[in-house]
Design an enzyme around this catalytic site. Structure first.
Site, PDB file in Angstrom:
ATOM      1  N   TYR A  90     -14.909 -12.255   0.354  1.00  0.00           N
ATOM      2  CA  TYR A  90     -15.673 -11.037   0.055  1.00  0.00           C
ATOM      3  C   TYR A  90     -16.893 -11.349  -0.804  1.00  0.00           C
ATOM      4  O   TYR A  90     -17.973 -10.773  -0.626  1.00  0.00           O
ATOM      5  CB  TYR A  90     -14.788 -10.015  -0.649  1.00  0.00           C
ATOM      6  CG  TYR A  90     -13.782  -9.363   0.263  1.00  0.00           C
ATOM      7  CD1 TYR A  90     -14.139  -8.296   1.085  1.00  0.00           C
ATOM      8  CD2 TYR A  90     -12.472  -9.813   0.306  1.00  0.00           C
ATOM      9  CE1 TYR A  90     -13.222  -7.696   1.930  1.00  0.00           C
ATOM     10  CE2 TYR A  90     -11.537  -9.227   1.145  1.00  0.00           C
ATOM     11  CZ  TYR A  90     -11.919  -8.169   1.953  1.00  0.00           C
ATOM     12  OH  TYR A  90     -10.995  -7.581   2.794  1.00  0.00           O
ATOM     13  N   ARG A 110      -7.282  10.976  -5.651  1.00  0.00           N
ATOM     14  CA  ARG A 110      -8.477  10.203  -5.297  1.00  0.00           C
ATOM     15  C   ARG A 110      -9.717  11.082  -5.357  1.00  0.00           C
ATOM     16  O   ARG A 110     -10.781  10.662  -5.863  1.00  0.00           O
ATOM     17  CB  ARG A 110      -8.297   9.617  -3.891  1.00  0.00           C
ATOM     18  CG  ARG A 110      -9.524   8.991  -3.260  1.00  0.00           C
ATOM     19  CD  ARG A 110      -9.863   7.665  -3.901  1.00  0.00           C
ATOM     20  NE  ARG A 110     -10.954   7.007  -3.194  1.00  0.00           N
ATOM     21  CZ  ARG A 110     -12.236   7.303  -3.338  1.00  0.00           C
ATOM     22  NH1 ARG A 110     -12.598   8.262  -4.180  1.00  0.00           N
ATOM     23  NH2 ARG A 110     -13.157   6.643  -2.668  1.00  0.00           N
ATOM     24  N   ASP A 169      -7.039  -3.148  -7.110  1.00  0.00           N
ATOM     25  CA  ASP A 169      -7.648  -3.735  -5.916  1.00  0.00           C
ATOM     26  C   ASP A 169      -7.943  -5.195  -6.197  1.00  0.00           C
ATOM     27  O   ASP A 169      -8.210  -5.581  -7.351  1.00  0.00           O
ATOM     28  CB  ASP A 169      -8.943  -3.000  -5.549  1.00  0.00           C
ATOM     29  CG  ASP A 169      -9.440  -3.386  -4.161  1.00  0.00           C
ATOM     30  OD1 ASP A 169      -8.945  -2.789  -3.176  1.00  0.00           O
ATOM     31  OD2 ASP A 169     -10.285  -4.285  -4.051  1.00  0.00           O
ATOM     32  N   ARG A 197      -3.440   6.447   1.113  1.00  0.00           N
ATOM     33  CA  ARG A 197      -4.015   7.645   1.737  1.00  0.00           C
ATOM     34  C   ARG A 197      -3.072   8.394   2.656  1.00  0.00           C
ATOM     35  O   ARG A 197      -3.391   9.499   3.099  1.00  0.00           O
ATOM     36  CB  ARG A 197      -5.271   7.237   2.524  1.00  0.00           C
ATOM     37  CG  ARG A 197      -6.452   6.894   1.640  1.00  0.00           C
ATOM     38  CD  ARG A 197      -7.654   6.480   2.459  1.00  0.00           C
ATOM     39  NE  ARG A 197      -7.461   5.171   3.073  1.00  0.00           N
ATOM     40  CZ  ARG A 197      -8.268   4.669   3.996  1.00  0.00           C
ATOM     41  NH1 ARG A 197      -9.302   5.371   4.440  1.00  0.00           N
ATOM     42  NH2 ARG A 197      -8.036   3.464   4.493  1.00  0.00           N
ATOM     43  N   ARG A 252       0.827  -1.215   0.000  1.00  0.00           N
ATOM     44  CA  ARG A 252       0.000   0.000   0.000  1.00  0.00           C
ATOM     45  C   ARG A 252       0.858   1.262   0.000  1.00  0.00           C
ATOM     46  O   ARG A 252       0.461   2.284   0.579  1.00  0.00           O
ATOM     47  CB  ARG A 252      -0.970   0.024   1.184  1.00  0.00           C
ATOM     48  CG  ARG A 252      -2.079  -1.017   1.102  1.00  0.00           C
ATOM     49  CD  ARG A 252      -3.144  -0.727   2.150  1.00  0.00           C
ATOM     50  NE  ARG A 252      -4.022  -1.891   2.329  1.00  0.00           N
ATOM     51  CZ  ARG A 252      -4.445  -2.332   3.501  1.00  0.00           C
ATOM     52  NH1 ARG A 252      -4.062  -1.726   4.613  1.00  0.00           N
ATOM     53  NH2 ARG A 252      -5.237  -3.379   3.579  1.00  0.00           N
TER      54      ARG A 252
END
Length: 349
Positions: A155, A42, A79, A33, A29
């Protein structure tokens, strides 16, 4: 300008079994962010999947941490849930809640999925890889990646993140043959996805099995080790020479068997992995990658330095890539990442 050869890319040399001082490093990552420039991009993209599927944005956020820190590898910005999205299962990223999917609960629900649409749907991802292969620094390696079948399946079945994976386990334990159909489908499309990334320019691949550690031993072998081994074998048969990193997070003692049975070239170690055991048991089998606690990177100071130094002292004398034990968290101060980079580069072995 001539392209750098594999021998000039330190990350690929380490995956090939070389011991390098200082070791190459990148961070899971690393485009994320914690960087203000990421947050600006973003916001411009509007929503998370648009960020993943728009090559201009995805290339930009992949390059942002390279400009700051000069990592030895760049990892494609995307992702793991682009696979269910490409299969036709609706995926939404809800602010404050994370991913939301219309859940599958039995083998009968597999009829909702459309394998034939996957590679066409993911064409923007392959364009991003192709552009990155031309735009990253010439001594920087490009990593493609995917989610492992088990983690992606959790998921798809739960419909969101989970603490106990009860719905997924209930299906897997109660109808293992039916659940194998979902895993088998994910093996097939994930293999195609990774091969297409290599064809677009990816030089190494990482398979993220973030929730591998929630399974007991027998189930782990069936739904973690076997599928990742099959993907690895197919990719290597189709595109020889491309190294594969496995990340069976939380696997504990099962890491050793995972290496032996999957044929991966390297394993990424989660934060809980004892370093001496990893050195003595895993690093003798393959290259290891890891495993600083991401919260130490948030904390900074002497605690972070001590953690870095211990990892380097124990693992830095064998085939090794420095990384975190999981991804960078959003509250990480960018200056701490710069300090980490400086400390790794100063390691003399």
């Amino acid at each position: 300008m001539a392209m750098a050869t594999t021998s000039e890319k330190r990350f690929l040399r380490a995956l090939n079994g070389e011991t390098l001082t200082p070791p190459p490093f990148w961070l899971m990552r690393q485009a994320g962010r914690y960087l203000p420039e990421y947050r600006a991009t973003r916001a411009e993209a509007g929503d998370f999947l648009s960020l993943c599927y728009t090559p201009d944005f995805a290339v930009e956020v992949t390059l942002q941490p390279l400009r700051r820190y000069g990592f030895d590898a760049a990892i494609l910005f995307s992702d793991i849930l682009v696979i269910p999205d490409a299969l036709g299962q609706a995926v939404r990223f809800v602010k404050g809640e994370g991913p939301q999917l219309d859940p599958l609960r039995s083998a009968a629900d597999l009829s909702r999925l459309e394998r034939d649409r996957v590679l066409g749907h993911l064409a923007p991802v392959f364009e991003t890889v192709s552009r990155l292969s031309r735009e990253i620094p010439q001594t920087t390696a490009l990593i493609g990646f995917c989610g492992a079948p088990w983690t992606v399946a959790t998921y798809m079945v739960e419909g969101h993140g989970s603490k106990d994976y009860a719905a997924t386990k209930k299906w897997a334990y109660g109808d293992p043959e039916g659940f194998d159909r979902l895993i088998g489908l994910l093996v097939d499309v994930t293999t195609d996805y990774l091969i297409a990334q290599v064809d677009a320019g990816a030089e190494a691949l990482q398979i993220f099995d973030s929730w591998a550690g929630v399974l007991p031993e027998v189930a782990f072998e069936r739904w973690v080790t076997r599928p990742i081994g099959e993907i690895t074998r197919r990719v290597k048969a189709a595109r020889p020479g491309v190294p594969v990193i496995g990340f069976p997070r939380g696997a504990g003692l099962l890491y050793a068997d995972f290496i032996d049975r999957t044929g991966v070239d390297a394993v990424s170690l989660d934060t809980t992995m004892p370093l001496e055991w990893a050195r003595d048991t895993l690093q003798t089998r393959c290259t290891v990658q890891g495993n600083l606690d991401p919260i130490l990177l948030v904390t900074g100071g002497q605690a972070m330095n001590d953690g870095i130094d211990r990892i380097l002292e124990i693992l830095g004398r064998g085939p090794f890539v420095f990384n975190l034990g999981h991804g960078i968290v959003p509250e990480t101060p960018p200056e701490h990442v710069a300090q980490l980079a400086d400390r790794i580069r100063s390691f003399q072995g």
